[in-house]
Write an enzyme that holds these catalytic residues in place. Structure first.
Site, mmCIF file in Angstrom:
data_model
loop_
_atom_site.group_PDB
_atom_site.id
_atom_site.type_symbol
_atom_site.label_atom_id
_atom_site.label_comp_id
_atom_site.label_asym_id
_atom_site.label_seq_id
_atom_site.Cartn_x
_atom_site.Cartn_y
_atom_site.Cartn_z
ATOM 1 N N GLY A 70 0.833 -1.369 -0.007
ATOM 2 C CA GLY A 70 0.007 0.020 0.073
ATOM 3 C C GLY A 70 0.814 1.286 -0.127
ATOM 4 O O GLY A 70 0.510 2.210 -0.747
ATOM 5 N N THR A 71 1.997 1.181 0.631
ATOM 6 C CA THR A 71 2.872 2.218 0.781
ATOM 7 C C THR A 71 3.332 2.832 -0.445
ATOM 8 O O THR A 71 3.218 4.024 -1.036
ATOM 9 C CB THR A 71 3.910 2.168 1.768
ATOM 10 O OG1 THR A 71 3.601 1.725 3.239
ATOM 11 C CG2 THR A 71 4.899 3.333 2.017
ATOM 12 N N GLN A 178 -7.323 0.542 4.641
ATOM 13 C CA GLN A 178 -7.973 -0.242 5.762
ATOM 14 C C GLN A 178 -9.647 -0.792 5.543
ATOM 15 O O GLN A 178 -10.133 -1.203 6.083
ATOM 16 C CB GLN A 178 -7.953 0.557 7.083
ATOM 17 C CG GLN A 178 -6.875 0.703 7.768
ATOM 18 C CD GLN A 178 -6.200 -0.538 8.443
ATOM 19 O OE1 GLN A 178 -7.138 -1.315 8.554
ATOM 20 N NE2 GLN A 178 -5.009 -0.653 8.536
ATOM 21 N N ALA A 199 -2.771 -6.242 0.236
ATOM 22 C CA ALA A 199 -3.402 -7.706 0.227
ATOM 23 C C ALA A 199 -3.574 -8.317 1.942
ATOM 24 O O ALA A 199 -4.111 -9.071 2.179
ATOM 25 C CB ALA A 199 -2.660 -8.745 -0.431
ATOM 26 N N HIS A 200 -2.333 -7.780 2.373
ATOM 27 C CA HIS A 200 -2.216 -8.590 4.036
ATOM 28 C C HIS A 200 -3.082 -7.924 4.889
ATOM 29 O O HIS A 200 -3.177 -8.562 6.041
ATOM 30 C CB HIS A 200 -0.666 -8.407 4.507
ATOM 31 C CG HIS A 200 -0.042 -7.024 4.800
ATOM 32 N ND1 HIS A 200 -0.163 -6.448 6.047
ATOM 33 C CD2 HIS A 200 0.224 -5.908 4.081
ATOM 34 C CE1 HIS A 200 0.330 -5.317 6.075
ATOM 35 N NE2 HIS A 200 0.494 -4.937 5.056
ATOM 36 N N THR A 236 10.468 -7.535 -11.994
ATOM 37 C CA THR A 236 9.640 -8.691 -12.440
ATOM 38 C C THR A 236 8.493 -8.639 -11.170
ATOM 39 O O THR A 236 8.750 -8.731 -10.186
ATOM 40 C CB THR A 236 10.588 -9.842 -11.958
ATOM 41 O OG1 THR A 236 11.705 -9.551 -13.108
ATOM 42 C CG2 THR A 236 9.808 -11.156 -12.254
ATOM 43 N N CYS A 328 1.099 12.280 21.460
ATOM 44 C CA CYS A 328 2.335 12.519 21.439
ATOM 45 C C CYS A 328 2.429 14.001 21.757
ATOM 46 O O CYS A 328 1.511 14.795 21.352
ATOM 47 C CB CYS A 328 2.928 12.431 20.149
ATOM 48 S SG CYS A 328 3.826 13.804 19.288
#
Ligand code: PLP
Length: 384
Positions: A70-71, A178, A199-200, A236, A328
């Site tokens: 995705g990145t 997401q 995919a993950h 590839t 933060c």
């Protein structure tokens, strides 16, 4: 019990997906760019995978470009369109995933764009009037606003955002990492130029994703080399990854209604049990609002306690895997940039439970029990 509630980070591979991938690991090893039979067989499988994905999101196959994650797809959309189209202004939100935020900041630092940040309220809801104002001042901008937030689960109205962008002739990229595989995307309805899948996040393999790129929008490649992916992405192909990606998305669409029902029930159970067991528990963003949040994510805000620093550790030793996060407070404090932007109280603890089709009600009860016992007062010791 050993439970996994970190499915927004990654999901376990579906065995059906593994079965689809195995022949391409064992037998069909040809390079898809080779013109002989071994290569052609694999090329055909990749093109079938592309057709499957395109069909599911109602796109044309040529609009689907495979990437390593995705990145990469986010980077490709942003660098590609800003540089190729010569866009000088971009709009994003401080609540985006770093895959978008750091990419936009890199483009700003390189002098390509001036970057504006969209305002949001204390729950992280985008201010769409502000978007309209920004686009009135800077038409023809690149807009990158996520569909659902990976930390707090807020679900954004990308249909309306797409309409606003279209009315100003802006280029609209939405990070759908997401939501891909969890909601139906129809690119004929949505006025977006770019969507992203990884995919993950939906029981496929790691190391493969895709960018939907609306036809007609010219984008230069991010990775240069061979002519793979119609000169859009050299290198590839990750053949078995691509096969697994298409299979995982197919299964996700096939079973979506049943899984959504099951996971929403788990989330409702979490909310109800946490409220009953932990005094002062709250939920970050719109996480607990069913119609305004991702059904897979619940971001829990826990009352200030000396134990909060040890939350993740304590859950981990009790065999509950989750993600944490804290607001933060300073640049030196590596907390959550999302909770920081919401102005969350840094003394409160945060746990993100993220669920999948494989989780059960018993696991929810177990996880809540492990968390709740950390907040129970110590029993008084009897004098001997
Ligand atoms: N965008 C969002 C909203 C995410 O949640 C993630 C991963 O957590 C990414 C982008 C990056 O995806 P990948 O891990 O495939 O690079």
């Amino acid at each position: 019990m050993n439970v996994y509630f970190d499915n927004a980070a990654t999901t376990p591979l579906d065995p059906e997906v593994l079965d689809a991938m195995l022949p391409f690991m064992r037998d069909h090893f040809g390079n898809p760019s080779s013109i002989h039979g071994h290569g052609r067989q694999v090329r055909a499988a990749i093109e079938n995978a592309r057709k499957t994905i395109a069909h599911l999101i109602n796109a044309a196959p040529a609009e689907v470009v495979f990437t390593s994650c995705g990145t990469e797809a986010d980077n490709y959309a942003a660098f590609g369109s800003i540089r190729t189209l010569g866009l000088k202004h971009a709009i994003t939100s401080p609540l985006e995933h770093h895959a978008v935020l750091h990419t936009m900041q890199a483009l700003e630092k390189a002098g390509d764009i001036q970057l504006s940040y969209l305002r949001h309220d204390a729950q992280g809801r985008f201010d769409l009037e502000h978007l309209d104002e920004l686009l009135t001042t800077h038409p023809r901008s690149f807009v990158s606003l996520m569909h659902a937030n990976n930390e707090i689960g807020n679900l954004n109205d990308i249909a309306t955002i797409g309409d606003i962008c279209a009315s100003h002739n802006a280029v609209f990229h939405t990070d759908t990492v997401q939501t891909m595989g969890h909601y139906r995307h129809d690119v004929q309805q949505l006025k977006a130029h770019f969507l992203v899948g990884s995919a993950h996040k939906f029981h496929g393999p790691k190391g493969v994703g895709f960018l939907y790129r609306r036809s007609g929008i010219l984008v230069d490649a991010l990775i240069h080399g061979g002519s793979q992916e119609r000169n859009q992405r050299a290198g590839t192909e990750n053949v078995y990854g691509i096969i697994g990606l298409a299979k995982a998305l197919e299964i996700a669409y096939r079973d979506m209604a049943a899984h959504q029902r099951h996971i929403q029930e788990l989330k409702d159970r979490f909310i109800q049990k946490l409220r009953a067991e932990i005094e002062g528990v709250e939920f970050n963003g719109t996480s607990a609002e069913p119609d305004q949040s991702l059904y897979t994510v619940l971001s829990v805000s826990l009352p200030p306690s000396a134990l909060n620093e040890m939350l993740l550790f304590n859950l981990d030793i009790n065999k509950v895997s989750v993600s944490g996060g804290s607001a933060c407070t300073s640049g030196a404090n590596a907390g959550s940039h999302v909770l920081g932007a919401l102005g969350a109280d840094p003394d409160r603890g945060t746990i993100r439970f993220s669920m999948s089709k494989y989780n059960t009600a018993e696991e929810v009860d177990y996880a809540v029990e492990q968390l709740a016992k950390m907040y129970r007062p110590e029993p008084l010791k009897m004098r001997s």
